[in-house]
Design a protein around this motif. Structure first.
Motif, PDB file in Angstrom:
ATOM      1  N   VAL A 143      83.611 -84.007  47.762  1.00  0.00           N
ATOM      2  CA  VAL A 143      83.762 -85.284  47.065  1.00  0.00           C
ATOM      3  C   VAL A 143      82.568 -85.533  46.144  1.00  0.00           C
ATOM      4  O   VAL A 143      82.721 -85.963  44.986  1.00  0.00           O
ATOM      5  CB  VAL A 143      83.914 -86.431  48.083  1.00  0.00           C
ATOM      6  N   GLY A 144      81.370 -85.265  46.655  1.00  0.00           N
ATOM      7  CA  GLY A 144      80.177 -85.482  45.840  1.00  0.00           C
ATOM      8  C   GLY A 144      80.148 -84.609  44.602  1.00  0.00           C
ATOM      9  O   GLY A 144      79.904 -85.093  43.486  1.00  0.00           O
ATOM     10  N   PHE A 145      80.410 -83.327  44.779  1.00  0.00           N
ATOM     11  CA  PHE A 145      80.373 -82.435  43.630  1.00  0.00           C
ATOM     12  C   PHE A 145      81.559 -82.675  42.694  1.00  0.00           C
ATOM     13  O   PHE A 145      81.437 -82.475  41.481  1.00  0.00           O
ATOM     14  CB  PHE A 145      80.345 -80.979  44.085  1.00  0.00           C
ATOM     15  N   ALA A 146      82.701 -83.099  43.224  1.00  0.00           N
ATOM     16  CA  ALA A 146      83.831 -83.430  42.354  1.00  0.00           C
ATOM     17  C   ALA A 146      83.488 -84.618  41.461  1.00  0.00           C
ATOM     18  O   ALA A 146      83.826 -84.637  40.269  1.00  0.00           O
ATOM     19  CB  ALA A 146      85.069 -83.734  43.192  1.00  0.00           C
ATOM     20  N   ALA A 147      82.814 -85.610  42.032  1.00  0.00           N
ATOM     21  CA  ALA A 147      82.399 -86.766  41.234  1.00  0.00           C
ATOM     22  C   ALA A 147      81.427 -86.349  40.138  1.00  0.00           C
ATOM     23  O   ALA A 147      81.562 -86.755  38.972  1.00  0.00           O
ATOM     24  CB  ALA A 147      81.764 -87.815  42.145  1.00  0.00           C
ATOM     25  N   ALA A 148      80.446 -85.533  40.499  1.00  0.00           N
ATOM     26  CA  ALA A 148      79.453 -85.111  39.514  1.00  0.00           C
ATOM     27  C   ALA A 148      80.067 -84.233  38.428  1.00  0.00           C
ATOM     28  O   ALA A 148      79.766 -84.388  37.237  1.00  0.00           O
ATOM     29  CB  ALA A 148      78.310 -84.374  40.214  1.00  0.00           C
ATOM     30  N   MET A 149      80.948 -83.307  38.812  1.00  0.00           N
ATOM     31  CA  MET A 149      81.552 -82.411  37.832  1.00  0.00           C
ATOM     32  C   MET A 149      82.515 -83.159  36.915  1.00  0.00           C
ATOM     33  O   MET A 149      82.560 -82.905  35.704  1.00  0.00           O
ATOM     34  CB  MET A 149      82.287 -81.282  38.549  1.00  0.00           C
ATOM     35  N   THR A 150      83.297 -84.088  37.473  1.00  0.00           N
ATOM     36  CA  THR A 150      84.211 -84.871  36.642  1.00  0.00           C
ATOM     37  C   THR A 150      83.441 -85.693  35.620  1.00  0.00           C
ATOM     38  O   THR A 150      83.810 -85.758  34.436  1.00  0.00           O
ATOM     39  CB  THR A 150      85.065 -85.794  37.528  1.00  0.00           C
ATOM     40  N   ALA A 151      82.368 -86.328  36.068  1.00  0.00           N
ATOM     41  CA  ALA A 151      81.535 -87.092  35.138  1.00  0.00           C
ATOM     42  C   ALA A 151      80.873 -86.184  34.114  1.00  0.00           C
ATOM     43  O   ALA A 151      80.715 -86.554  32.944  1.00  0.00           O
ATOM     44  CB  ALA A 151      80.485 -87.875  35.917  1.00  0.00           C
ATOM     45  N   SER A 152      80.495 -84.979  34.545  1.00  0.00           N
ATOM     46  CA  SER A 152      79.847 -84.040  33.632  1.00  0.00           C
ATOM     47  C   SER A 152      80.765 -83.657  32.479  1.00  0.00           C
ATOM     48  O   SER A 152      80.342 -83.612  31.319  1.00  0.00           O
ATOM     49  CB  SER A 152      79.413 -82.792  34.402  1.00  0.00           C
ATOM     50  N   PHE A 153      82.032 -83.384  32.778  1.00  0.00           N
ATOM     51  CA  PHE A 153      82.976 -83.031  31.716  1.00  0.00           C
ATOM     52  C   PHE A 153      83.159 -84.178  30.732  1.00  0.00           C
ATOM     53  O   PHE A 153      83.249 -83.965  29.516  1.00  0.00           O
ATOM     54  CB  PHE A 153      84.324 -82.641  32.321  1.00  0.00           C
ATOM     55  N   SER A 154      83.219 -85.397  31.251  1.00  0.00           N
ATOM     56  CA  SER A 154      83.373 -86.554  30.375  1.00  0.00           C
ATOM     57  C   SER A 154      82.153 -86.738  29.479  1.00  0.00           C
ATOM     58  O   SER A 154      82.278 -87.012  28.279  1.00  0.00           O
ATOM     59  CB  SER A 154      83.599 -87.809  31.223  1.00  0.00           C
ATOM     60  N   ILE A 155      80.972 -86.568  30.048  1.00  0.00           N
ATOM     61  CA  ILE A 155      79.739 -86.728  29.271  1.00  0.00           C
ATOM     62  C   ILE A 155      79.631 -85.647  28.202  1.00  0.00           C
ATOM     63  O   ILE A 155      79.245 -85.911  27.056  1.00  0.00           O
ATOM     64  CB  ILE A 155      78.527 -86.699  30.215  1.00  0.00           C
ATOM     65  N   LEU A 156      79.986 -84.420  28.561  1.00  0.00           N
ATOM     66  CA  LEU A 156      79.922 -83.330  27.583  1.00  0.00           C
ATOM     67  C   LEU A 156      80.901 -83.549  26.438  1.00  0.00           C
ATOM     68  O   LEU A 156      80.599 -83.237  25.278  1.00  0.00           O
ATOM     69  CB  LEU A 156      80.215 -81.999  28.272  1.00  0.00           C
ATOM     70  N   ALA A 157      82.077 -84.071  26.743  1.00  0.00           N
ATOM     71  CA  ALA A 157      83.055 -84.340  25.687  1.00  0.00           C
ATOM     72  C   ALA A 157      82.547 -85.402  24.720  1.00  0.00           C
ATOM     73  O   ALA A 157      82.845 -85.356  23.522  1.00  0.00           O
ATOM     74  CB  ALA A 157      84.379 -84.775  26.304  1.00  0.00           C
ATOM     75  N   LYS A 158      81.782 -86.361  25.235  1.00  0.00           N
ATOM     76  CA  LYS A 158      81.205 -87.389  24.370  1.00  0.00           C
ATOM     77  C   LYS A 158      80.018 -86.860  23.572  1.00  0.00           C
ATOM     78  O   LYS A 158      79.836 -87.199  22.402  1.00  0.00           O
ATOM     79  CB  LYS A 158      80.761 -88.588  25.217  1.00  0.00           C
ATOM     80  N   ALA A 159      79.204 -86.030  24.206  1.00  0.00           N
ATOM     81  CA  ALA A 159      77.991 -85.549  23.548  1.00  0.00           C
ATOM     82  C   ALA A 159      78.276 -84.450  22.529  1.00  0.00           C
ATOM     83  O   ALA A 159      77.561 -84.318  21.539  1.00  0.00           O
ATOM     84  CB  ALA A 159      76.997 -85.044  24.594  1.00  0.00           C
ATOM     85  N   PHE A 160      79.327 -83.644  22.778  1.00  0.00           N
ATOM     86  CA  PHE A 160      79.654 -82.524  21.886  1.00  0.00           C
ATOM     87  C   PHE A 160      81.131 -82.606  21.488  1.00  0.00           C
ATOM     88  O   PHE A 160      81.938 -81.774  21.919  1.00  0.00           O
ATOM     89  CB  PHE A 160      79.377 -81.190  22.576  1.00  0.00           C
ATOM     90  N   PRO A 161      81.502 -83.582  20.694  1.00  0.00           N
ATOM     91  CA  PRO A 161      82.926 -83.739  20.362  1.00  0.00           C
ATOM     92  C   PRO A 161      83.480 -82.632  19.481  1.00  0.00           C
ATOM     93  O   PRO A 161      84.684 -82.382  19.490  1.00  0.00           O
ATOM     94  CB  PRO A 161      82.961 -85.091  19.632  1.00  0.00           C
ATOM     95  N   ASN A 162      82.617 -81.942  18.732  1.00  0.00           N
ATOM     96  CA  ASN A 162      83.096 -80.947  17.770  1.00  0.00           C
ATOM     97  C   ASN A 162      83.056 -79.511  18.288  1.00  0.00           C
ATOM     98  O   ASN A 162      83.703 -78.636  17.713  1.00  0.00           O
ATOM     99  CB  ASN A 162      82.272 -81.031  16.475  1.00  0.00           C
ATOM    100  N   ASN A 163      82.282 -79.256  19.332  1.00  0.00           N
ATOM    101  CA  ASN A 163      82.183 -77.883  19.855  1.00  0.00           C
ATOM    102  C   ASN A 163      82.138 -77.882  21.375  1.00  0.00           C
ATOM    103  O   ASN A 163      81.315 -77.211  21.985  1.00  0.00           O
ATOM    104  CB  ASN A 163      80.957 -77.171  19.284  1.00  0.00           C
ATOM    105  N   ILE A 164      83.027 -78.637  21.989  1.00  0.00           N
ATOM    106  CA  ILE A 164      83.047 -78.755  23.440  1.00  0.00           C
ATOM    107  C   ILE A 164      83.399 -77.428  24.100  1.00  0.00           C
ATOM    108  O   ILE A 164      82.882 -77.093  25.172  1.00  0.00           O
ATOM    109  CB  ILE A 164      84.036 -79.871  23.868  1.00  0.00           C
TER     110      ILE A 164
END
Length: 266
Positions: A143-164
């Motif tokens: 559960v802990g790592f799923a929360a962190a990984m799910t948030a990580s994908f969302s953050i990466l999509a916001k930070a790198f919208p053109n080359n995700i």
């Protein structure tokens, strides 16, 4: 006036390196926030995989000493992936309400705590209690790592919208490093210091990374998607990719509860 314009045009000097400056050159450089985001995501990719794979060399034999069968040991390994899968689906819907950074940091904190807790399960003498706690702790770790990984994908999509795609592919290097270093590191620490030390060491490292990521990770707002998740899942290309990933993961996961016992018997 025409001569002045000509003189002004002729007085323009080319860049020192003789190459014209391209308009997109500056945009290709990573900003400080993007570097910090990649560093935080690399931490969670590496730590999640090393905590997952560190059990392989010694946990099956330890569980066998407690009276657990090979089937139960395999289920303990498998419950991590199952809970991770189910939790990711649920947390993805609530990510905009919880906040990506808070979910990322809290997920790492939970994972670090339960990793340390897994290291003291050898003190449990009762077979049913030992097996139950193994399932519970591994599920909480997932559960802990799923929360962190799910948030990580969302953050990466916001930070790198053109080359995700490029960024996610690059971060898979740290996923592979975690899978590669986990078994030998776990085997070495277990052989040298006993059952508790591998989990306590990794858990403390993950907990140390929590305040670091709280400081360096930028805050990004998550926007809820209007598209249907199930509509995406049942696309033919997505189904083929999902089946491919499932098959490869099953081949790797099959070795975790069986390989160490087989080698010990030889």
């Amino acid at each position: 006036m025409g001569s002045r314009a000509a003189d002004g045009a002729g007085s323009e000097q080319p860049p020192e390196d003789g190459m014209p400056e391209t308009p997109g050159e500056e945009s290709r450089r990573l900003t400080r926030e993007q570097v910090y985001t990649m560093a935080a995501s690399a931490c969670i990719n590496f730590s999640s995989m090393i905590c997952y794979s560190i059990l392989g060399p010694f946990f099956p034999s330890e569980a066998e000493k407690k009276g657990a069968s090979d089937t139960v040991v395999g289920m303990i390994f498998g419950c991590f992936a199952l809970v991770n899968f189910l939790t990711s689906l649920i947390l993805g819907n609530y990510l905009p309400h919880i906040g990506a950074k808070f979910m990322f940091v809290s997920g790492m904190f939970v994972s670090g705590c339960v990793t340390i807790l897994f290291g003291v399960l050898d003190k449990v003498s009762s077979k049913p209690m030992f097996i139950s706690l193994c399932f519970l702790v591994r599920a909480m770790d997932a559960v802990g790592f799923a929360a962190a990984m799910t948030a990580s994908f969302s953050i990466l999509a916001k930070a790198f919208p053109n080359n995700i795609a490029t960024v996610l592919g690059s971060l898979e290097i740290f996923t592979g490093l975690g899978l590669v270093l986990g078994p030998p590191l776990g085997g070495f620490l277990y052989q040298s210091f006993g059952y508790e030390v591998p989990f306590i060491t990794l858990g403390c490292i993950v907990l140390v990374l929590v305040p670091v990521n709280m400081y360096i990770l930028p805050r990004y707002e998550s926007t809820p998607s209007k598209e249907s998740f199930w509509k995406l899942v049942f696309l033919p290309k997505v189904l083929v990719l999902s089946f491919t990933i499932f098959s490869l993961s099953a081949c790797l996961g099959f070795l975790d509860p069986t390989m160490s016992l087989f080698i010990l018997q030889k």
